[in-house]
Enzyme design. Structure first.
Site, PDB file in Angstrom:
ATOM      1  N   THR A  46       1.709  -4.495   4.095  1.00  0.00           N
ATOM      2  CA  THR A  46       1.588  -4.778   5.532  1.00  0.00           C
ATOM      3  C   THR A  46       1.097  -6.194   5.822  1.00  0.00           C
ATOM      4  O   THR A  46       1.307  -6.697   6.917  1.00  0.00           O
ATOM      5  CB  THR A  46       0.650  -3.766   6.219  1.00  0.00           C
ATOM      6  OG1 THR A  46      -0.632  -3.832   5.607  1.00  0.00           O
ATOM      7  CG2 THR A  46       1.214  -2.359   6.147  1.00  0.00           C
ATOM      8  N   ASP A  47       0.449  -6.839   4.826  1.00  0.00           N
ATOM      9  CA  ASP A  47      -0.160  -8.152   5.106  1.00  0.00           C
ATOM     10  C   ASP A  47       0.848  -9.178   5.609  1.00  0.00           C
ATOM     11  O   ASP A  47       0.575  -9.908   6.556  1.00  0.00           O
ATOM     12  CB  ASP A  47      -0.860  -8.705   3.853  1.00  0.00           C
ATOM     13  CG  ASP A  47      -2.182  -8.010   3.585  1.00  0.00           C
ATOM     14  OD1 ASP A  47      -2.465  -6.977   4.235  1.00  0.00           O
ATOM     15  OD2 ASP A  47      -2.945  -8.504   2.729  1.00  0.00           O
TER      16      ASP A  47
ATOM     17  N   THR B  37       0.820  -1.217   0.000  1.00  0.00           N
ATOM     18  CA  THR B  37       0.000   0.000   0.000  1.00  0.00           C
ATOM     19  C   THR B  37       0.847   1.257   0.000  1.00  0.00           C
ATOM     20  O   THR B  37       0.454   2.284  -0.548  1.00  0.00           O
ATOM     21  CB  THR B  37      -0.923  -0.015   1.240  1.00  0.00           C
ATOM     22  OG1 THR B  37      -1.807  -1.111   1.101  1.00  0.00           O
ATOM     23  CG2 THR B  37      -1.726   1.258   1.356  1.00  0.00           C
TER      24      THR B  37
ATOM     25  N   GLU C 238      -2.179 -29.477  27.919  1.00  0.00           N
ATOM     26  CA  GLU C 238      -3.268 -29.871  26.999  1.00  0.00           C
ATOM     27  C   GLU C 238      -2.922 -31.122  26.190  1.00  0.00           C
ATOM     28  O   GLU C 238      -3.769 -31.963  25.938  1.00  0.00           O
ATOM     29  CB  GLU C 238      -3.650 -28.735  26.018  1.00  0.00           C
ATOM     30  CG  GLU C 238      -4.205 -27.494  26.688  1.00  0.00           C
ATOM     31  CD  GLU C 238      -5.715 -27.503  26.827  1.00  0.00           C
ATOM     32  OE1 GLU C 238      -6.366 -28.446  26.355  1.00  0.00           O
ATOM     33  OE2 GLU C 238      -6.236 -26.551  27.442  1.00  0.00           O
TER      34      GLU C 238
ATOM     35  N   TYR D 253      -8.106   0.725  -3.412  1.00  0.00           N
ATOM     36  CA  TYR D 253      -7.019   1.242  -4.246  1.00  0.00           C
ATOM     37  C   TYR D 253      -6.257   0.048  -4.797  1.00  0.00           C
ATOM     38  O   TYR D 253      -6.539  -1.098  -4.434  1.00  0.00           O
ATOM     39  CB  TYR D 253      -6.077   2.133  -3.408  1.00  0.00           C
ATOM     40  CG  TYR D 253      -5.564   1.401  -2.202  1.00  0.00           C
ATOM     41  CD1 TYR D 253      -6.246   1.442  -0.996  1.00  0.00           C
ATOM     42  CD2 TYR D 253      -4.429   0.597  -2.275  1.00  0.00           C
ATOM     43  CE1 TYR D 253      -5.813   0.718   0.115  1.00  0.00           C
ATOM     44  CE2 TYR D 253      -3.985  -0.126  -1.175  1.00  0.00           C
ATOM     45  CZ  TYR D 253      -4.690  -0.055   0.005  1.00  0.00           C
ATOM     46  OH  TYR D 253      -4.274  -0.786   1.086  1.00  0.00           O
TER      47      TYR D 253
ATOM     48  N   LYS E 261       0.502  -7.867  12.510  1.00  0.00           N
ATOM     49  CA  LYS E 261      -0.598  -7.003  12.073  1.00  0.00           C
ATOM     50  C   LYS E 261      -1.830  -7.438  12.847  1.00  0.00           C
ATOM     51  O   LYS E 261      -2.276  -8.585  12.728  1.00  0.00           O
ATOM     52  CB  LYS E 261      -0.806  -7.156  10.562  1.00  0.00           C
ATOM     53  CG  LYS E 261      -1.844  -6.191   9.993  1.00  0.00           C
ATOM     54  CD  LYS E 261      -1.894  -6.268   8.471  1.00  0.00           C
ATOM     55  CE  LYS E 261      -2.871  -5.253   7.909  1.00  0.00           C
ATOM     56  NZ  LYS E 261      -2.902  -5.247   6.439  1.00  0.00           N
TER      57      LYS E 261
END
Ligand code: GLU
Length: 352
Positions: free
Chosen positions: A114-115, A34, A309, A48, A187
């Site tokens: 950013t992903d 971006t 667990e 965009y 993120k």
């Protein structure tokens, strides 16, 4: 006497800026995202096209960065980061390795979508041997939007990469004024400019071009890492995939990955990386057939406790500790270039 004084004054004015105040050389390695995006109008902050604007235009849009450092640009990729595969990751790491080896380069900024910025940052944190600052930066709004966040993020990233105080602190992520360690940044919001966070907190912050530090990472990184991009042959890593935990799961999801040839499966389990009782036999069998099982969690905060667990010692499984599933995938893939031993892999999860 008068002559000596003016000669001294001249020497001081001419020499001081270029010796005492010489600017560091920072290379901006552009990969898309971006921060290089463009929308149809100023009100398109979320609609965009990513990865459009070339590196020179990115640098020219923020001329103030040249006051911080001698900044030059390299276009390594032009891609939306969700489309990065191991191939691009390795290609980028090789470029970064070449640049940090250049004695004229003092620091790097990598502009990135950013992903998957947290994955690329962590990968570089593991495979690039240097103490020079490597800073990843992105933006949540394209440069064409009202209140675009890219320009100040880039300014801050150049300030950080040119700061000698950032040397040896590991690969860093600069977003929204905060400095994060590559290993634990994620993120966490996908629509606002405060998109990145770490459950252990930011390492520091940049204000008006000056970096303020508050903590450092205690884990192995860069110079202290056992992994090195120079040891990686070809353009693929050992195949590791993630299965997301929920109620009502299918053993077939794991078996399909076995068929696809995975060497390890990261289980992004519920809670403490839990595995449903009806899935346990499948994972026990896969481990016996040579596939590493790494228990991570779909919960963003906390860490997976070994032998809680599930009896990891008994099954020969590994816990990802506090690494999220996507970072666990990368560490496992790199580890598999060195070892097939689950105990050694487990140690790595504690050390990185
Ligand atoms: N999905 C795109 C990418 O990660 C755009 C998102 C962004 O950069 O914020 O490259």
């Amino acid at each position: 006497m008068k002559k000596t004084f003016s000669a001294l004054a001249l020497a001081l004015t001419v020499c001081l800026p270029s010796t005492l105040y010489a600017k560091n050389n920072v290379v901006v390695v552009a990969t898309g995202g971006t921060i290089a995006g463009a929308g149809a109008s100023a009100t398109n902050s979320a609609t965009y096209t990513a990865a459009k604007v070339p590196v020179d235009a990115l640098l020219n849009a923020v001329p103030q960065i040249q006051e911080l450092a001698n900044v030059s640009g390299v276009q390594a990729l032009q891609i939306a980061s969700e489309s990065i595969t191991d191939k691009e990751l390795i290609q980028l790491a090789r470029k970064v390795n070449e640049l940090v080896k250049d004695p004229k380069v003092n620091g790097l900024v990598i502009t990135h979508g950013t992903d998957t910025m947290e994955e690329t940052a962590f990968f570089l944190n593991l495979v690039i041997h240097t103490d020079k600052p490597i800073v990843l930066v992105g933006s949540m709004r394209p440069g064409t939007a009202l209140s675009a966040d890219g320009p100040l993020n880039l300014y801050n990233a150049v300030a950080l990469a040119s700061s000698d105080s950032a040397k040896g602190k590991g690969t860093l992520v600069m977003m929204n004024d905060n400095v994060y360690a590559a290993r634990d940044v994620a993120k966490t919001i996908n629509i606002h400019t405060n998109a990145f966070n770490s459950q252990w907190g930011a390492l520091g912050t940049v204000v008006e071009g000056k970096t303020y530090w508050f903590r450092t990472s205690t884990k192995l990184h860069n110079d202290s890492s056992a992994f090195n991009i120079e040891d990686i042959k070809g353009d693929a890593l050992p195949l590791v995939q993630i299965v997301y935990g929920s109620d009502n799961m299918l053993p077939e999801s794991y078996l399909a990955l076995q068929k696809a040839g995975v060497q390890a499966i990261v289980n992004a389990g519920t809670g403490n990386g839990s595995v449903p009782n009806y899935i346990v036999p499948t994972l026990v069998k896969l481990q016996q057939e040579g596939i590493q099982i790494v228990r991570s969690s779909r919960v963003a905060n906390g860490f997976v406790l070994r032998n809680a667990e599930q009896p990891d010692d008994k099954y020969g499984w590994v816990v990802a500790h506090d690494l999220n599933p996507q970072k666990a995938r990368l560490l496992t893939a790199l580890a598999l270039t060195k070892t097939k031993d689950a105990k050694t892999l487990q140690e790595m999860f504690y050390n990185y």
